[in-house]
Design a protein around this motif. Structure first.
Motif, PDB file in Angstrom:
ATOM      1  N   VAL A  65     -17.746 -26.961 -21.048  1.00 45.55           N
ATOM      2  CA  VAL A  65     -16.588 -26.463 -19.828  1.00 45.55           C
ATOM      3  C   VAL A  65     -15.193 -27.011 -20.710  1.00 45.55           C
ATOM      4  O   VAL A  65     -14.978 -27.980 -20.857  1.00 45.55           O
ATOM      5  CB  VAL A  65     -16.955 -27.394 -18.892  1.00 45.55           C
ATOM      6  CG1 VAL A  65     -16.011 -27.010 -17.738  1.00 45.55           C
ATOM      7  CG2 VAL A  65     -18.489 -27.346 -18.403  1.00 45.55           C
ATOM      8  N   VAL A  66     -14.111 -25.990 -20.264  1.00 42.42           N
ATOM      9  CA  VAL A  66     -12.840 -25.961 -20.712  1.00 42.42           C
ATOM     10  C   VAL A  66     -12.148 -25.591 -19.441  1.00 42.42           C
ATOM     11  O   VAL A  66     -12.149 -24.692 -18.603  1.00 42.42           O
ATOM     12  CB  VAL A  66     -12.519 -25.314 -21.817  1.00 42.42           C
ATOM     13  CG1 VAL A  66     -10.999 -25.576 -22.090  1.00 42.42           C
ATOM     14  CG2 VAL A  66     -13.400 -25.396 -23.072  1.00 42.42           C
ATOM     15  N   SER A  67     -11.012 -26.752 -19.205  1.00 40.06           N
ATOM     16  CA  SER A  67     -10.368 -26.827 -17.842  1.00 40.06           C
ATOM     17  C   SER A  67      -8.879 -26.641 -18.297  1.00 40.06           C
ATOM     18  O   SER A  67      -8.396 -27.021 -19.372  1.00 40.06           O
ATOM     19  CB  SER A  67     -10.327 -28.045 -17.052  1.00 40.06           C
ATOM     20  OG  SER A  67      -9.485 -27.870 -15.936  1.00 40.06           O
ATOM     21  N   ASN A  68      -8.256 -25.556 -17.666  1.00 40.68           N
ATOM     22  CA  ASN A  68      -6.835 -25.293 -18.010  1.00 40.68           C
ATOM     23  C   ASN A  68      -5.934 -25.453 -17.052  1.00 40.68           C
ATOM     24  O   ASN A  68      -5.706 -24.766 -15.936  1.00 40.68           O
ATOM     25  CB  ASN A  68      -6.904 -23.892 -18.381  1.00 40.68           C
ATOM     26  CG  ASN A  68      -7.696 -23.406 -19.646  1.00 40.68           C
ATOM     27  OD1 ASN A  68      -7.484 -23.638 -20.981  1.00 40.68           O
ATOM     28  ND2 ASN A  68      -9.164 -22.830 -19.287  1.00 40.68           N
ATOM     29  N   SER A  69      -5.089 -26.468 -17.069  1.00 41.48           N
ATOM     30  CA  SER A  69      -4.033 -26.887 -15.853  1.00 41.48           C
ATOM     31  C   SER A  69      -2.758 -26.472 -16.409  1.00 41.48           C
ATOM     32  O   SER A  69      -1.462 -26.987 -16.431  1.00 41.48           O
ATOM     33  CB  SER A  69      -4.337 -28.335 -15.680  1.00 41.48           C
ATOM     34  OG  SER A  69      -5.177 -28.728 -15.232  1.00 41.48           O
ATOM     35  N   TYR A  70      -2.569 -24.945 -16.728  1.00 44.92           N
ATOM     36  CA  TYR A  70      -1.441 -24.207 -16.779  1.00 44.92           C
ATOM     37  C   TYR A  70      -1.514 -22.948 -16.396  1.00 44.92           C
ATOM     38  O   TYR A  70      -2.745 -22.424 -16.196  1.00 44.92           O
ATOM     39  CB  TYR A  70      -1.150 -24.457 -18.335  1.00 44.92           C
ATOM     40  CG  TYR A  70      -2.051 -23.791 -19.416  1.00 44.92           C
ATOM     41  CD1 TYR A  70      -2.055 -22.397 -19.720  1.00 44.92           C
ATOM     42  CD2 TYR A  70      -3.168 -24.464 -19.833  1.00 44.92           C
ATOM     43  CE1 TYR A  70      -3.153 -21.918 -20.448  1.00 44.92           C
ATOM     44  CE2 TYR A  70      -4.154 -23.952 -20.607  1.00 44.92           C
ATOM     45  CZ  TYR A  70      -4.098 -22.638 -21.010  1.00 44.92           C
ATOM     46  OH  TYR A  70      -4.969 -22.152 -21.893  1.00 44.92           O
ATOM     47  N   GLY A  71      -0.345 -22.215 -16.497  1.00 41.10           N
ATOM     48  CA  GLY A  71      -0.678 -20.637 -16.025  1.00 41.10           C
ATOM     49  C   GLY A  71       0.863 -20.260 -16.252  1.00 41.10           C
ATOM     50  O   GLY A  71       1.933 -20.889 -16.152  1.00 41.10           O
TER      51      GLY A  71
ATOM     52  N   THR B   5       1.034 -40.363  -5.548  1.00 41.04           N
ATOM     53  CA  THR B   5       0.437 -39.125  -5.268  1.00 41.04           C
ATOM     54  C   THR B   5       1.204 -37.828  -6.100  1.00 41.04           C
ATOM     55  O   THR B   5       2.298 -37.755  -6.235  1.00 41.04           O
ATOM     56  CB  THR B   5       0.465 -38.968  -3.644  1.00 41.04           C
ATOM     57  OG1 THR B   5       1.755 -38.946  -3.262  1.00 41.04           O
ATOM     58  CG2 THR B   5      -0.364 -40.186  -3.341  1.00 41.04           C
ATOM     59  N   THR B   6       0.396 -36.909  -6.089  1.00 40.18           N
ATOM     60  CA  THR B   6       0.788 -35.755  -6.770  1.00 40.18           C
ATOM     61  C   THR B   6      -0.034 -34.577  -5.893  1.00 40.18           C
ATOM     62  O   THR B   6      -0.755 -34.745  -5.342  1.00 40.18           O
ATOM     63  CB  THR B   6       0.520 -35.651  -8.371  1.00 40.18           C
ATOM     64  OG1 THR B   6       1.252 -34.661  -9.160  1.00 40.18           O
ATOM     65  CG2 THR B   6      -1.149 -35.523  -8.798  1.00 40.18           C
ATOM     66  N   ALA B   7       0.368 -33.338  -6.525  1.00 38.16           N
ATOM     67  CA  ALA B   7      -0.260 -32.051  -5.885  1.00 38.16           C
ATOM     68  C   ALA B   7      -0.275 -31.065  -6.928  1.00 38.16           C
ATOM     69  O   ALA B   7       0.719 -31.037  -7.846  1.00 38.16           O
ATOM     70  CB  ALA B   7       0.671 -31.856  -4.691  1.00 38.16           C
ATOM     71  N   GLY B   8      -1.069 -30.214  -6.945  1.00 40.52           N
ATOM     72  CA  GLY B   8      -1.129 -28.970  -7.563  1.00 40.52           C
ATOM     73  C   GLY B   8      -2.515 -28.527  -7.894  1.00 40.52           C
ATOM     74  O   GLY B   8      -3.334 -29.136  -8.020  1.00 40.52           O
ATOM     75  N   THR B   9      -2.568 -27.279  -8.243  1.00 47.08           N
ATOM     76  CA  THR B   9      -3.922 -26.708  -8.618  1.00 47.08           C
ATOM     77  C   THR B   9      -4.528 -27.091 -10.174  1.00 47.08           C
ATOM     78  O   THR B   9      -5.393 -27.178 -10.590  1.00 47.08           O
ATOM     79  CB  THR B   9      -4.100 -25.231  -8.735  1.00 47.08           C
ATOM     80  OG1 THR B   9      -2.934 -24.670  -9.427  1.00 47.08           O
ATOM     81  CG2 THR B   9      -3.789 -24.728  -7.106  1.00 47.08           C
ATOM     82  N   SER B  10      -3.264 -27.780 -10.778  1.00 47.29           N
ATOM     83  CA  SER B  10      -3.518 -28.339 -12.124  1.00 47.29           C
ATOM     84  C   SER B  10      -4.622 -29.602 -12.027  1.00 47.29           C
ATOM     85  O   SER B  10      -5.219 -30.204 -12.688  1.00 47.29           O
ATOM     86  CB  SER B  10      -2.494 -28.914 -12.637  1.00 47.29           C
ATOM     87  OG  SER B  10      -1.728 -27.814 -13.415  1.00 47.29           O
ATOM     88  N   ALA B  11      -4.885 -30.036 -10.756  1.00 44.51           N
ATOM     89  CA  ALA B  11      -5.583 -31.246 -10.291  1.00 44.51           C
ATOM     90  C   ALA B  11      -6.902 -30.801  -9.717  1.00 44.51           C
ATOM     91  O   ALA B  11      -7.913 -31.332 -10.161  1.00 44.51           O
ATOM     92  CB  ALA B  11      -4.984 -32.261  -9.024  1.00 44.51           C
ATOM     93  N   SER B  12      -6.813 -29.677  -8.894  1.00 47.90           N
ATOM     94  CA  SER B  12      -8.061 -28.919  -8.350  1.00 47.90           C
ATOM     95  C   SER B  12      -8.921 -28.457  -9.607  1.00 47.90           C
ATOM     96  O   SER B  12     -10.166 -28.452  -9.313  1.00 47.90           O
ATOM     97  CB  SER B  12      -8.010 -28.084  -7.307  1.00 47.90           C
ATOM     98  OG  SER B  12      -6.923 -27.209  -7.496  1.00 47.90           O
ATOM     99  N   SER B  13      -8.222 -27.749 -10.592  1.00 53.49           N
ATOM    100  CA  SER B  13      -8.887 -27.166 -11.564  1.00 53.49           C
ATOM    101  C   SER B  13      -9.921 -28.120 -12.354  1.00 53.49           C
ATOM    102  O   SER B  13     -11.026 -27.845 -12.536  1.00 53.49           O
ATOM    103  CB  SER B  13      -8.098 -26.586 -12.567  1.00 53.49           C
ATOM    104  OG  SER B  13      -8.642 -25.969 -13.660  1.00 53.49           O
TER     105      SER B  13
END
Length: 214
Positions: A15-21, A135-143
């Protein structure tokens, strides 16, 4: 970044997770091969800019595109939590990528992001150099959270399989991701508004255990 995916899989990652876009473009398509795997599940953040152009690499049909939600404790609900669309959760209709056969939505003739979502707002992390918990936020955390669930059950080609398991997810039906939260930027459509069933900001929903990933 595409080379890092190739390297991770070559070294044994399932599994490879990518927190960038980045905003999709013709050049990005030349890297699609690195994200189109039969030997690993590739997951990517859908972005933190709300409803806009689709984000690379999440837009590739071989990638599980992960959006974001805001999660509230709710002692009055059976679940114990209320979950709504995170206002900055990325969603978009691709200008380049062919619509996968498993995606049946009607307002976009090409690939739509996201596929699934997880909590992405007010996420607690421990950062010693910044003084401890914050605390932080972002789909970089959900991914990476979604990637971890795939890791728990054993990775497999995705995201098409998710669409066969939608009933095993929590359906998110409230909220919009067009910056002001009005839901008007997309004309009130599912491309920027949560609704029953599939919608672009939260995809098919959020994890309810591991059933959707098996």
């Amino acid at each position: 970044m595409a080379q890092t995916v190739d390297t991770a899989v070559r070294l044994g990652a399932k599994v490879v997770s990518n927190s960038y876009g980045a905003r999709e473009n013709g050049l990005a398509l030349s890297y699609a091969r690195s994200y189109d795997r039969t030997d690993a599940t590739i997951v990517a953040a859908s972005g933190d800019s709300g409803f806009t152009a689709a984000s690379y690499p999440a837009v590739f049909g071989s990638v599980v595109a992960v959006g974001g939600t805001t999660l509230f404790k709710d002692e009055f609900s059976p679940r114990g939590w209320t979950e709504i669309t995170w206002q900055l959760s990325g969603s978009g209709c691709s200008a380049y990528v062919t619509k996968p056969k498993w995606q049946k939505d009607k307002s976009c003739g090409k690939r739509v992001t996201a596929d699934i979502s997880a909590a992405a707002d007010n996420i607690a992390i421990y950062f010693a150099e910044a003084g401890g918990w914050l605390t932080t936020a972002g789909t970089s955390a959900s991914s990476p959270f979604i990637a971890g669930l795939y890791g728990r059950v054993g990775a497999k080609p995705a995201p098409g399989a998710l669409y066969q398991q939608a009933s095993a997810l929590f359906d998110i039906t409230v909220g919009a991701n067009d910056r002001d939260g009005s839901g008007t930027k997309c004309g009130g459509d599912y491309l920027c508004n949560a609704q029953p069933g599939y919608d672009a900001p939260t995809g098919l929903g959020t994890p309810n255990g591991l059933a959707a990933f098996k």
